[in-house]
Design an enzyme around this catalytic site. Sequence first.
Site, short mmCIF file in Angstrom:
data_model
loop_
_atom_site.label_atom_id
_atom_site.label_comp_id
_atom_site.label_asym_id
_atom_site.label_seq_id
_atom_site.Cartn_x
_atom_site.Cartn_y
_atom_site.Cartn_z
N ASP A 133 19.71 -29.92 -34.83
CA ASP A 133 19.38 -28.88 -33.76
C ASP A 133 20.07 -27.63 -33.50
O ASP A 133 19.81 -26.59 -33.19
CB ASP A 133 19.17 -29.77 -32.58
CG ASP A 133 18.08 -28.90 -31.60
OD1 ASP A 133 17.23 -28.30 -31.93
OD2 ASP A 133 18.66 -29.08 -30.25
N TYR A 150 12.36 -34.47 -18.12
CA TYR A 150 12.59 -34.33 -19.45
C TYR A 150 13.84 -33.81 -20.02
O TYR A 150 14.47 -32.77 -19.47
CB TYR A 150 11.30 -33.38 -19.86
CG TYR A 150 11.32 -32.91 -21.39
CD1 TYR A 150 11.10 -33.85 -22.31
CD2 TYR A 150 11.73 -31.45 -21.70
CE1 TYR A 150 11.07 -33.56 -23.76
CE2 TYR A 150 11.89 -31.15 -23.00
CZ TYR A 150 11.51 -32.11 -24.06
OH TYR A 150 11.58 -31.72 -25.43
N CYS A 195 9.13 -27.48 -35.56
CA CYS A 195 8.62 -27.10 -37.00
C CYS A 195 9.40 -27.41 -37.99
O CYS A 195 9.62 -26.82 -39.11
CB CYS A 195 8.82 -25.55 -36.78
SG CYS A 195 7.72 -24.79 -35.55
N LYS A 242 13.07 -29.09 -38.29
CA LYS A 242 14.53 -28.96 -38.42
C LYS A 242 15.10 -30.44 -38.98
O LYS A 242 15.77 -30.47 -39.70
CB LYS A 242 15.16 -28.44 -37.04
CG LYS A 242 15.09 -27.01 -37.27
CD LYS A 242 16.22 -26.56 -36.04
CE LYS A 242 16.10 -27.07 -34.69
NZ LYS A 242 14.94 -27.05 -33.98
N SER A 247 11.54 -25.58 -32.29
CA SER A 247 11.35 -26.89 -31.89
C SER A 247 9.82 -27.36 -32.29
O SER A 247 9.15 -26.63 -32.21
CB SER A 247 11.62 -27.14 -30.59
OG SER A 247 13.13 -26.58 -30.12
#
Length: 655
Positions: A309, A238, A293, A295, A291
């Site tokens: 970010d 990931y 939420c 942005k 993260s």
Amino acid sequence: MPTLNPTIDIALKIGKIETRTQAEKALKDRMDADSFEKISRIQNEFALVKLANAAVMCGPDSIFIHTGSDQDRGFIRDLALKKGEEEKLAMKGHTLHYDLKDEQGRIVDRTYYIADKEEQISSLARRMERGEAAGEVGQKMSGIMAGKIMMAGFYMRGPAGSPVSDPAIEISSSAYVLHSADILYRNIFSEFDREVDRAGHCYVNIHSQGENRPQDLPHARVFMDRRDQTTYSLNCTYAGNTLLLKKGNHRFSVDRSVYRGRGRELAEHMFITGVRGPGGRVSWITGAAPSGCGKTTTAMAGDHFLGDDLAHMWIAEDGTVRSVNPEIGIFGIVEDVNAVGDPILIKALRNEGAEVIWSNVLVDEAGVPHWTGSGEEPPEKGRNFQGPWERGMTDEKGARVPMSHPNARCTISARALENCSEKLDDPDGVETRVVTYSGRDSDTMPPVWAARTPREGVAIGASIVSAATATEVGAKGVKRAPWANAPFIPGSLADYMDAQFKFFENPQIDDAKRPILAGLNYFLTDEARGGSSKNLLGEKRDVKVWLAWLERLAHGEVSAINTPIGRLPLYGDLNILFKGLIEKDYPEDLYVRQFSLYIDPIMARIDLQTEAYGKETGVPAALFEVYETQRRELSELRKKFGPVASPSRLLSLSV
């Protein structure tokens, strides 16, 4: 110029290479003539020795040096397909990557800071003593690249020449990781030596996915060595765990701003967007959110996109606060991305022309990606992160299997967006007039409010509380998320907070251009304001209005209601903005529900934060002074009006 430190450098202890001559020999033995000719262009001894020790430790069959040329980029893309890390989709330039079913987010339970005994680590993070960490790295990474190609790319986190940009090396056996890096970061191979000399440091990242098997995931690790500015990652794929240029190196930049540039610079988990105001002016806004939420949505709501970010900020000689984006692309969550709320991003994703890596989405039989909340008709069947999928299917516990994982992502260049700013690579950055903080808050704060002072603004950032999201494996419930940066603060929260106060209250900032600090909350629900449903009190596109109001407030063009939590907008100003910006009616009764202060939950939130920070050592007294003042003023408000104070009542007190 960074220097080798044999007493702390774990890769050096394992590889035992200390000089340029030793490094060149070790690399030449593992490279073909083309790659050795490339690496010979790098004169920085630190970088060469680091790369050589990584090679000796990991034991790859060969090493590929990525210079950023079209030929090298093509090699990386082709290798990702050849190895099965990615596969082609129907649209030209689009590929698909799947992570393991149980690795769909950051593995926070297996992520550690490498620490010496005397070293203080954030109370919200995990630590491992240096000796134990060195043992784990040596045991788990020795020979981990056997049978594989080691790839090394030389990147810049931020525009070349910017005072807050960081050169970094990404070393990995995963072509997907290097492909992602090519989309998200600037390859500066030809300028690497100069930029390291300018910056005086260089981050190094060493990763291997190993055999990429489910049984190896319990042994996955992410290590961050703050003193050596090196990260180690293994047995995971990931991108949040493996593309260490991103959040791994962000942590090092946070350290730099706190301990080397305190009061002069910040490294934040923030978007950067430009909002057009009256007369065609553009005001730049940065904003923090955990993260998952919002942005990316907020960044895209602006008229000029710069980043979704991360943001590096500093105080320039002219007294302005400047910001740059360390990245040049988006690694964005796609759940609920749709044509209504995200028209520009959807246009880039659904039309040919952009290079896109999709991860953990559903793909139908025609090779087209789909995701939850797209607003499009889902296919009857396909395959996703857990295998074959069809409508209505359930798992072994009877729960519905979603079409895509909540943390499914798209990786795409910022330049693919039609509103991408021409200032993306400007080393001088953009002048920042507003800074926002937000989280998934269903029941406490209004949609937008502005701090009365920089000190109160720092407290807004320190007080973020958010519902857990799918970006972290195993996360659940509601938790504190200070500045939305807490997972990436390596040291003491008290030190970080002190840096925030010193920065935003710095007398070197021109008071006429000192940024407004504000709160945003898109997740307030109907039931929290007397209704019966869990629906949101608002929708995605309302974000444009909240940002526009803050932009006008920064220029003194709107008034505000003074309250204990900060300044609230007047209904008349919002009504004009709703009609003018998004052609939407904004009933006054909705305004009253959204902007009434529900005092008891706000006071409970203050008590929660006061108690939590009271357990930390060395937290600046300024924070508790803000909380005490807000609590006293809220208590007085409750005595006058009861548990709910409407905007009209609040206005009667502020005039």
